[in-house]
Design a protein around this motif. Structure first.
Motif, PDB file in Angstrom:
ATOM      1  N   VAL A  81      -6.987  10.380  -8.857  1.00  0.00           N
ATOM      2  CA  VAL A  81      -7.946   9.573  -8.096  1.00  0.00           C
ATOM      3  C   VAL A  81      -7.534   8.104  -8.102  1.00  0.00           C
ATOM      4  CG1 VAL A  81     -10.317   8.702  -8.103  1.00  0.00           C
ATOM      5  CG2 VAL A  81      -9.892  11.154  -8.407  1.00  0.00           C
ATOM      6  N   LEU A  82      -7.186   7.593  -9.266  1.00  0.00           N
ATOM      7  CA  LEU A  82      -6.772   6.195  -9.371  1.00  0.00           C
ATOM      8  C   LEU A  82      -5.468   5.951  -8.618  1.00  0.00           C
ATOM      9  CD1 LEU A  82      -7.379   3.427 -10.600  1.00  0.00           C
ATOM     10  CD2 LEU A  82      -6.109   4.130 -12.637  1.00  0.00           C
ATOM     11  N   ALA A  83      -4.518   6.874  -8.750  1.00  0.00           N
ATOM     12  CA  ALA A  83      -3.231   6.723  -8.071  1.00  0.00           C
ATOM     13  C   ALA A  83      -3.388   6.731  -6.556  1.00  0.00           C
ATOM     14  CB  ALA A  83      -2.286   7.840  -8.511  1.00  0.00           C
ATOM     15  N   SER A  84      -4.350   7.507  -6.051  1.00  0.00           N
ATOM     16  CA  SER A  84      -4.549   7.577  -4.607  1.00  0.00           C
ATOM     17  C   SER A  84      -4.975   6.234  -4.032  1.00  0.00           C
ATOM     18  CB  SER A  84      -5.604   8.638  -4.269  1.00  0.00           C
ATOM     19  OG  SER A  84      -6.913   8.198  -4.630  1.00  0.00           O
ATOM     20  N   TRP A  85      -5.580   5.399  -4.874  1.00  0.00           N
ATOM     21  CA  TRP A  85      -5.993   4.067  -4.425  1.00  0.00           C
ATOM     22  C   TRP A  85      -4.875   3.041  -4.616  1.00  0.00           C
ATOM     23  CZ3 TRP A  85      -7.922  -0.265  -7.653  1.00  0.00           C
ATOM     24  CH2 TRP A  85      -8.424  -1.312  -6.890  1.00  0.00           C
ATOM     25  N   LEU A  86      -4.022   3.262  -5.610  1.00  0.00           N
ATOM     26  CA  LEU A  86      -2.976   2.289  -5.928  1.00  0.00           C
ATOM     27  C   LEU A  86      -1.715   2.473  -5.090  1.00  0.00           C
ATOM     28  CD1 LEU A  86      -3.270   2.268  -9.831  1.00  0.00           C
ATOM     29  CD2 LEU A  86      -4.148   0.558  -8.222  1.00  0.00           C
TER      30      LEU A  86
ATOM     31  N   PRO B 145       0.692   2.788  -2.011  1.00  0.00           N
ATOM     32  CA  PRO B 145       0.627   2.255  -0.641  1.00  0.00           C
ATOM     33  C   PRO B 145       0.388   3.327   0.421  1.00  0.00           C
ATOM     34  CG  PRO B 145       2.463   1.268  -1.836  1.00  0.00           C
ATOM     35  CD  PRO B 145       1.932   2.375  -2.710  1.00  0.00           C
ATOM     36  N   ALA B 146       0.937   4.515   0.208  1.00  0.00           N
ATOM     37  CA  ALA B 146       0.829   5.567   1.224  1.00  0.00           C
ATOM     38  C   ALA B 146      -0.614   5.974   1.489  1.00  0.00           C
ATOM     39  CB  ALA B 146       1.649   6.786   0.784  1.00  0.00           C
ATOM     40  N   THR B 147      -1.456   5.933   0.452  1.00  0.00           N
ATOM     41  CA  THR B 147      -2.859   6.349   0.620  1.00  0.00           C
ATOM     42  C   THR B 147      -3.835   5.175   0.519  1.00  0.00           C
ATOM     43  OG1 THR B 147      -2.784   6.953  -1.735  1.00  0.00           O
ATOM     44  CG2 THR B 147      -2.575   8.737  -0.132  1.00  0.00           C
ATOM     45  N   ARG B 148      -3.349   4.021   0.112  1.00  0.00           N
ATOM     46  CA  ARG B 148      -4.232   2.859  -0.005  1.00  0.00           C
ATOM     47  C   ARG B 148      -4.858   2.488   1.343  1.00  0.00           C
ATOM     48  NH1 ARG B 148      -4.929  -1.209  -3.811  1.00  0.00           N
ATOM     49  NH2 ARG B 148      -6.566  -2.607  -3.068  1.00  0.00           N
TER      50      ARG B 148
END
Length: 268
Positions: free
Chosen positions: A26-31, A33-36
């Motif tokens: 979940v945290l990585a999905s926000w950090l 660039p591809a999913t930010r």
């Protein structure tokens, strides 16, 4: 707590690993660039949709203003506690005290993890202000209802909105209740979590990521290290021992002694 009790924090390695991996994802999905960009778009769309519903109806605006106050937060806390301690909702009469103390143990875990995560957020510069302070055309409930703001502090803005602390507590309660709920009671518990998180989003105190990333990350990690290890159980046993004199006192008080959490023998 005895071995027949369903509510036991213990080593649960698959769940411990899975919850931590989910929190990291979940945290990585926000950090990343591809999913930010997807999160940024969802943030702005949801805020404009929810906050944009304000300013057209005094009744609608008043509802969200009242539910955005500190007083409303306290009432939500009372309702959450009441549902947890209702013997016909999720937990049986003999489980009410273990449920209460275990959840308090989880809250202590959340407090520690929230402090550590907030320090990480500051060091890595992940912090941001709430949408009501950044997006032009925001409808400010605190300006529309100055008396509510003066008396009860209307929560519709913050210079440090990430992560959503209020949401993390609600999500932790939802995770705990979901562990033991089934059917419509599970759906009702989760629906209440979403409903109680909405005022902060409508008023503009938080972006979606403050709740769905920051709040969820803290709740998942707290639940993993509290309930999927013996930690919350140790805290619960300590609290149960400390509160023995309190239960003795409460059992002597009229009306209070009718509560099953105070006097479980009444269910027999």
């Amino acid at each position: 707590m005895d071995k027949d009790n369903r509510i036991q924090a213990a080593w649960r390695w698959p769940a411990l690993l899975g919850l931590n991996l989910l929190a990291a994802a979940v945290l990585a999905s926000w950090l990343l660039p591809a999913t930010r960009a997807l999160w940024d778009g969802a943030d702005l769309w949801l805020f404009q949709s929810l906050n944009g519903s304000l300013g057209h109806s005094a009744l609608w605006d008043g509802f969200w203003a009242v539910t955005s106050t500190r007083l409303s937060d306290a009432l939500v806390g009372v309702l959450m506690l009441a549902l947890m301690l209702h013997s016909r909702w999720v937990f049986r009469a003999g489980e009410l005290r273990p449920a209460l103390f275990t959840f308090l143990g989880l809250l202590l875990m959340l407090l520690v993890i929230r402090v550590l995560f907030n320090k990480l957020v500051g060091v890595l510069d992940w912090q941001h202000a709430s949408p009501s302070t950044l997006v032009a055309g925001t409808y400010h409930l605190s300006g529309a209802f100055p008396e509510l703001e003066r008396l009860f502090e209307l929560k519709d803005r913050s210079s440090r909105s990430f992560p959503g602390d209020h949401a993390s507590v609600l999500l932790l309660w939802g995770l705990f209740m979901a562990q033991f709920s089934r059917g419509w009671k599970l759906a009702a518990s989760l629906a209440l979590v979403v409903l109680f998180m909405l005022p902060r989003l409508v008023a503009g105190a938080h972006w979606l990521v403050d709740v769905a990333v920051g709040g969820l990350f803290i709740a998942l990690v707290s639940y993993a290290w509290g309930y999927c290890t013996p930690l919350a159980g140790h805290i619960a046993r300590g609290l149960a021992w400390l509160c023995q004199p309190l239960w003795t006192l409460l059992q002597r008080l009229p009306l209070i002694n009718r509560l099953l959490v105070v006097n479980p023998q009444r269910a027999a």
